[in-house]
Design an enzyme around this catalytic site. Structure first.
Site, mmCIF file in Angstrom:
data_model
loop_
_atom_site.group_PDB
_atom_site.id
_atom_site.type_symbol
_atom_site.label_atom_id
_atom_site.label_comp_id
_atom_site.label_asym_id
_atom_site.label_seq_id
_atom_site.Cartn_x
_atom_site.Cartn_y
_atom_site.Cartn_z
ATOM 1 N N LYS A 60 0.846 -1.192 0.000
ATOM 2 C CA LYS A 60 0.000 0.000 0.000
ATOM 3 C C LYS A 60 0.883 1.244 0.000
ATOM 4 O O LYS A 60 1.861 1.314 0.779
ATOM 5 C CB LYS A 60 -0.908 0.002 1.235
ATOM 6 C CG LYS A 60 -1.923 -1.135 1.249
ATOM 7 C CD LYS A 60 -3.050 -0.909 0.250
ATOM 8 C CE LYS A 60 -4.113 -1.991 0.384
ATOM 9 N NZ LYS A 60 -5.205 -1.815 -0.587
ATOM 10 N N LYS B 78 -13.296 -7.923 -7.820
ATOM 11 C CA LYS B 78 -13.703 -8.370 -6.485
ATOM 12 C C LYS B 78 -15.147 -8.826 -6.567
ATOM 13 O O LYS B 78 -16.042 -7.992 -6.774
ATOM 14 C CB LYS B 78 -13.618 -7.207 -5.495
ATOM 15 C CG LYS B 78 -12.212 -6.738 -5.195
ATOM 16 C CD LYS B 78 -12.243 -5.563 -4.245
ATOM 17 C CE LYS B 78 -10.874 -5.318 -3.653
ATOM 18 N NZ LYS B 78 -10.576 -3.887 -3.538
HETATM 19 MG MG MG Z 1 -6.888 -2.117 -4.349
#
Ligand code: MG
Length: 367
Positions: A159, A263
Site C-alpha cells: 500500500k 472483487k
Molecule cells: Mg486495491
C-alpha cells in the site's frame, strides 16, 4: 432439492492490528454470514461485507438485512437453482447478491460432489497469491516483504500514497531491496494521488520493476486514468474504478488499464466476474481476483473464482484472512509457499465455526 431456510448472522470482523491504506486505518468491518439450508440437510454458506463509505452502522445494517429478507421470500420453499442476479445499484446489493449466489452454488456443488469452482469453469487445483503489506513504515514494510519472499510468495503488494512522494519512493526501494529481483512488486495507492502527482511519481518508481500500480488516481475520472497510464510508464490497474460491469467495459474501451482487479463482493457475484474476466482477457488486459478483506467464507468463494480462471492468471490477492484476528472458519484456507489450494471437501469446502461466530456477533439474529 427444496430450500427450507435462509438465515444470517452479522459479525464484526476485527483486524489483527489496524490495517493502513491511503484512505485511513481499518480496525473492523461489519459482515453477514449467510446460510441456505435444503430439505436434504445440505448447508450452503456465503458472505456479504459491503465496503460502504457512505453508509455505516444502522443504515448499512438495515440495507443489508432488507435485501436478505427479500431473498428469503424469493428462495425459501423453492427448488435450489442458480438465481438471476440483478445488476447491483449499491455496495450492499452487490455484497448480498454475492453472498446469495455463493451459498446457492455451495449447496449445488456439495450436492454434485464437486468443488464450487467446477460450476464456474475448468478448475485448476492451486492459485498463486500475493502477500499484502499495509502502509507501514519503511523498515516494517521491508521486514514484512522479506518474510513474504522467504515464505515463497511470488508477488508482494504494498500500500502506498499516504506520505510525501519521495518517502514512498524510498519505501518502495527498501521493499524491492528486501525481496530481491525475482518477486513481483505491486503497489496500491487506493486513489491517493492527483493526476499530476501520479505522473511525477510513477517514472521515479519505474527502476524498481513495478508489476503494476493499482488505482493511482481517484475512481470515476476515466480521462485522468488514461493520461496517467500514457505518461507514467508503469502498468496501471483499476480497482475502485470497477463497481459495475458498465464501468469495466468503459475502462477497457478507453484503453485505460493494463490490469483489472475484480472483487466478487464489489461486483455482485462469481459468475458475473467470470464473464467480465473473459471480456478483459479478449482485449489483452490481465485479470487479478482479490478478496475484499472479508472472512474466510467470502475469501473461499473468491478463491474458487480464481481457480476457475485460466492458468496464466497472475497471482491473486487472496491471502488476506491473516490480516484478521480470526477467519471465522473451522479450518483455515490452505496456503503454502505463496500458493492457495482449493479445500478438499466439495462445494465451497469451508465451514464457519459457530463458537467463533458467536464471539464476533454484533446483534441478535434476524427473525
Ligand atoms: Mg486495491
Amino acid at each position: 432439492m427444496i430450500i427450507t431456510a435462509l438465515h444470517w448472522q452479522a459479525v464484526s470482523l476485527r483486524f489483527a492490528r489496524p490495517f493502513a491504506t491511503s484512505r485511513g486505518r481499518m480496525r473492523d468491518s461489519r459482515s453477514w454470514i449467510v446460510t441456505i439450508e435444503t430439505a436434504e440437510g445440505i448447508r450452503g454458506y456465503g458472505e456479504a461485507m459491503p465496503r460502504c463509505e457512505v453508509a455505516s452502522g444502522d443504515r448499512l445494517t438495515s440495507a443489508v438485512e432488507d435485501e436478505l429478507l427479500a431473498w428469503r421470500r424469493r428462495l425459501v420453499g423453492h427448488p435450489l437453482a442458480i438465481p438471476d442476479l440483478p445488476v447491483p445499484r449499491s455496495p450492499s446489493e452487490a455484497a448480498v447478491s454475492f453472498a446469495i449466489e455463493t451459498a446457492v452454488l455451495d449447496a449445488l456443488a456439495q450436492h454434485q460432489g464437486v468443488p464450487l469452482a467446477a460450476l464456474l469453469g475448468e478448475p485448476r487445483p492451486a492459485v498463486p497469491v500475493n502477500a499484502t503489506i499495509g502502509s507501514s513504515e519503511p523498515e516494517d514494510a521491508a521486514r514484512e516483504a522479506a518474510q513474504a519472499a522467504a515464505a515463497g510468495f511470488p508477488a508482494v503488494k504494498l500500500k502506498v500514497g499516504d506520505r510525501p512522494l519521495t518517502a514512498d519512493v524510498a519505501r518502495v526501494a527498501a521493499v524491492r531491496e528486501a525481496i530481491g529481483p525475482a518477486v513481483a512488486l505491486r503497489l496500491d495507492a487506493n486513489g491517493a494521488w492527483r493526476p499530476d502527482e501520479a505522473v511525477a511519481i510513477l517514472p521515479a518508481l519505474a527502476p524498481y520493476q513495478i508489476d503494476y500500480v493499482e488505482q493511482p488516481v481517484r475512481p470515476g475520472r476515466l480521462a485522468e486514468l488514461v493520461w496517467v497510464r500514457k505518461e507514467g510508464g508503469i502498468p496501471i490497474a483499476a480497482d475502485e474504478s470497477i463497481t459495475s460491469p458498465a464501468q469495466l467495459v468503459a475502462l477497457l474501451a478507453a484503453e485505460a488499464v493494463d490490469v483489472v482487479v475484480l472483487k466478487p463482493m464489489a461486483l455482485g457475484g462469481l459468475r458475473r466476474c467470470v464473464a467480465l474476466a473473459q471480456l478483459a482477457r479478449t482485449v489483452g488486459v490481465r485479470v487479478v481476483i482479490t478478496s475484499s478483506l472479508e472472512s474466510g467464507v467470502g475469501t473461499a468463494a473468491a478463491l474458487h473464482l480464481a481457480a476457475a480462471l485460466p492458468a496464466d492468471t497472475p497471482p491473486c490477492g487472496l491471502a488476506t484472512t491473516g490480516l484478521l484476528e480470526h477467519d471465522l472458519l473451522t479450518v483455515p484456507l490452505p496456503l503454502d509457499r505463496g500458493v492457495m489450494t482449493l479445500p478438499d471437501r466439495p462445494g465451497l469446502g469451508v465451514q464457519p465455526d459457530a463458537r467463533v461466530l458467536a464471539r464476533y456477533r454484533v446483534r441478535k439474529d434476524a427473525p
